[in-house]
Scaffold this motif. Structure first.
Motif, PDB file in Angstrom:
ATOM      1  N   MET A   1       0.627  -1.227   0.112  1.00 52.80           N
ATOM      2  CA  MET A   1      -0.056   0.033   0.031  1.00 52.80           C
ATOM      3  C   MET A   1       0.995   1.243   0.095  1.00 52.80           C
ATOM      4  SD  MET A   1      -3.008   0.521   2.574  1.00 52.80           S
ATOM      5  CE  MET A   1      -3.588   2.329   2.960  1.00 52.80           C
ATOM      6  N   ALA A   2       0.619   2.103  -0.869  1.00 48.05           N
ATOM      7  CA  ALA A   2       1.478   3.480  -1.118  1.00 48.05           C
ATOM      8  C   ALA A   2       1.179   4.483  -0.015  1.00 48.05           C
ATOM      9  CB  ALA A   2       1.181   3.815  -2.468  1.00 48.05           C
ATOM     10  N   GLN A   3       2.008   5.150   0.450  1.00 51.86           N
ATOM     11  CA  GLN A   3       1.908   6.220   1.574  1.00 51.86           C
ATOM     12  C   GLN A   3       2.177   7.479   0.665  1.00 51.86           C
ATOM     13  OE1 GLN A   3       0.762   5.581   4.521  1.00 51.86           O
ATOM     14  NE2 GLN A   3       1.002   7.819   5.305  1.00 51.86           N
ATOM     15  N   ASP A   4       1.271   8.331   0.722  1.00 51.70           N
ATOM     16  CA  ASP A   4       1.327   9.540   0.031  1.00 51.70           C
ATOM     17  C   ASP A   4       1.945  10.678   0.959  1.00 51.70           C
ATOM     18  OD1 ASP A   4       0.377   8.567  -2.307  1.00 51.70           O
ATOM     19  OD2 ASP A   4      -1.485   9.046  -1.999  1.00 51.70           O
ATOM     20  N   THR A   5       2.611  11.459   0.573  1.00 47.61           N
ATOM     21  CA  THR A   5       3.144  12.572   1.289  1.00 47.61           C
ATOM     22  C   THR A   5       2.249  13.683   1.366  1.00 47.61           C
ATOM     23  OG1 THR A   5       5.313  12.052   0.781  1.00 47.61           O
ATOM     24  CG2 THR A   5       4.938  14.375   1.642  1.00 47.61           C
ATOM     25  N   ASN A   6       1.750  14.420   2.664  1.00 45.41           N
ATOM     26  CA  ASN A   6       1.021  15.226   2.963  1.00 45.41           C
ATOM     27  C   ASN A   6       1.665  16.394   4.110  1.00 45.41           C
ATOM     28  OD1 ASN A   6      -1.069  17.111   3.412  1.00 45.41           O
ATOM     29  ND2 ASN A   6      -2.698  15.483   3.856  1.00 45.41           N
ATOM     30  N   THR A   7       2.324  17.212   3.634  1.00 43.65           N
ATOM     31  CA  THR A   7       3.024  18.220   4.571  1.00 43.65           C
ATOM     32  C   THR A   7       3.075  19.630   4.051  1.00 43.65           C
ATOM     33  OG1 THR A   7       4.491  16.370   5.273  1.00 43.65           O
ATOM     34  CG2 THR A   7       5.049  18.595   5.730  1.00 43.65           C
ATOM     35  N   THR A   8       2.483  20.419   4.860  1.00 44.05           N
ATOM     36  CA  THR A   8       2.339  21.792   4.367  1.00 44.05           C
ATOM     37  C   THR A   8       3.200  22.613   5.656  1.00 44.05           C
ATOM     38  OG1 THR A   8       0.038  21.454   3.567  1.00 44.05           O
ATOM     39  CG2 THR A   8       0.708  23.898   4.387  1.00 44.05           C
ATOM     40  N   ILE A   9       4.039  23.614   5.098  1.00 44.85           N
ATOM     41  CA  ILE A   9       4.757  24.413   5.899  1.00 44.85           C
ATOM     42  C   ILE A   9       4.547  25.901   5.571  1.00 44.85           C
ATOM     43  CG2 ILE A   9       6.900  25.289   7.069  1.00 44.85           C
ATOM     44  CD1 ILE A   9       7.916  22.203   6.466  1.00 44.85           C
ATOM     45  N   ILE A  10       3.909  26.764   6.461  1.00 45.54           N
ATOM     46  CA  ILE A  10       3.635  28.156   6.039  1.00 45.54           C
ATOM     47  C   ILE A  10       4.188  28.908   7.254  1.00 45.54           C
ATOM     48  CG2 ILE A  10       1.883  27.600   4.503  1.00 45.54           C
ATOM     49  CD1 ILE A  10      -0.160  28.852   6.696  1.00 45.54           C
ATOM     50  N   THR A  11       4.317  30.213   7.098  1.00 47.83           N
ATOM     51  CA  THR A  11       4.299  31.281   8.030  1.00 47.83           C
ATOM     52  C   THR A  11       3.206  32.295   7.788  1.00 47.83           C
ATOM     53  OG1 THR A  11       5.886  32.670   7.042  1.00 47.83           O
ATOM     54  CG2 THR A  11       6.918  31.313   8.117  1.00 47.83           C
ATOM     55  N   GLY A  12       2.828  32.636   8.951  1.00 51.46           N
ATOM     56  CA  GLY A  12       1.765  33.690   8.790  1.00 51.46           C
ATOM     57  C   GLY A  12       1.173  34.392  10.230  1.00 51.46           C
ATOM     58  N   ARG A  13       0.592  35.310  10.028  1.00 51.60           N
ATOM     59  CA  ARG A  13       0.043  35.832  11.363  1.00 51.60           C
ATOM     60  C   ARG A  13      -1.576  35.652  11.597  1.00 51.60           C
ATOM     61  NH1 ARG A  13       3.453  39.509  13.027  1.00 51.60           N
ATOM     62  NH2 ARG A  13       5.389  40.302  11.723  1.00 51.60           N
ATOM     63  N   LEU A  14      -1.786  35.405  12.784  1.00 56.57           N
ATOM     64  CA  LEU A  14      -3.136  35.004  13.198  1.00 56.57           C
ATOM     65  C   LEU A  14      -4.053  36.277  12.954  1.00 56.57           C
ATOM     66  CD1 LEU A  14      -1.455  32.965  15.010  1.00 56.57           C
ATOM     67  CD2 LEU A  14      -3.474  32.973  16.533  1.00 56.57           C
ATOM     68  N   THR A  15      -5.270  35.759  12.221  1.00 55.83           N
ATOM     69  CA  THR A  15      -6.290  36.832  11.970  1.00 55.83           C
ATOM     70  C   THR A  15      -7.105  37.181  12.908  1.00 55.83           C
ATOM     71  OG1 THR A  15      -7.814  35.118  11.049  1.00 55.83           O
ATOM     72  CG2 THR A  15      -6.223  36.081   9.579  1.00 55.83           C
ATOM     73  N   LYS A  16      -7.352  36.426  14.358  1.00 52.72           N
ATOM     74  CA  LYS A  16      -8.095  36.753  15.369  1.00 52.72           C
ATOM     75  C   LYS A  16      -7.534  35.916  16.458  1.00 52.72           C
ATOM     76  CE  LYS A  16     -11.861  33.511  14.234  1.00 52.72           C
ATOM     77  NZ  LYS A  16     -13.102  33.322  14.159  1.00 52.72           N
ATOM     78  N   ASP A  17      -7.993  35.965  17.619  1.00 49.07           N
ATOM     79  CA  ASP A  17      -7.193  35.291  18.876  1.00 49.07           C
ATOM     80  C   ASP A  17      -7.932  33.923  18.532  1.00 49.07           C
ATOM     81  OD1 ASP A  17      -6.104  37.396  19.913  1.00 49.07           O
ATOM     82  OD2 ASP A  17      -7.697  37.732  21.574  1.00 49.07           O
ATOM     83  N   PRO A  18      -7.125  32.927  18.898  1.00 47.19           N
ATOM     84  CA  PRO A  18      -7.393  31.385  18.895  1.00 47.19           C
ATOM     85  C   PRO A  18      -8.884  31.098  19.650  1.00 47.19           C
ATOM     86  CG  PRO A  18      -5.446  31.493  19.611  1.00 47.19           C
ATOM     87  CD  PRO A  18      -5.722  32.977  19.391  1.00 47.19           C
TER      88      PRO A  18
END
Length: 135
Positions: A1-18
């Motif tokens: 069974m193949a294992q696909d890659t799913n990784t995302t790396i970003i930088t950014g600023r929060l648009t509101k308090d979590p």
């Protein structure tokens, strides 16, 4: 069974308090959005644009983000993209969000932030069960 890659790396600023919530069993999760800026050349000028990404964190990471991160703060986000779909009032909806795996604080705290602002015990209960947890 193949294992696909799913990784995302970003930088950014929060648009509101979590927002920190918990499942019926007491597992915390936190939702927030980050703005990720980029430039596009239009004619002879560069124009600033932004992407907006929804992020969800679970457990201790959710508590930490809620406690120490506020609107405007810059984060490095690493996670996996997750697609979900649902139907509401006969209309189909879908969205993609980042399931947080790792984060780093970047830059200085926003103006006026001196103390942690969250208390997990005061988080609003959310009508969810542990089947909503993606792990």
């Amino acid at each position: 069974m193949a294992q696909d890659t799913n990784t995302t790396i970003i930088t950014g600023r929060l648009t509101k308090d979590p927002e920190l919530k918990s499942t019926n069993s007491g597992t915390y999760f936190c939702r927030f959005s980050v703005a990720n800026n980029y430039s596009v050349k239009q004619g002879d000028q560069w124009v600033e644009k932004a992407n907006f990404f929804d992020v969800v964190a679970w457990g201790k990471q959710a508590e930490t983000i809620h406690k120490y991160v506020q609107k405007g703060q810059k984060l490095l986000i690493e996670g996996a993209l997750r697609w979900s779909s649902w139907e509401h009032e006969g209309k189909k909806h879908s969205k993609v969000e980042i399931l947080l795996e790792r984060f780093e604080f970047m830059g200085a705290k926003p103006d006026g932030q001196s103390e942690p602002h969250g208390d997990p015990a005061a988080a609003a209960a959310f009508n969810a069960d542990d089947s909503d947890i993606p792990f």
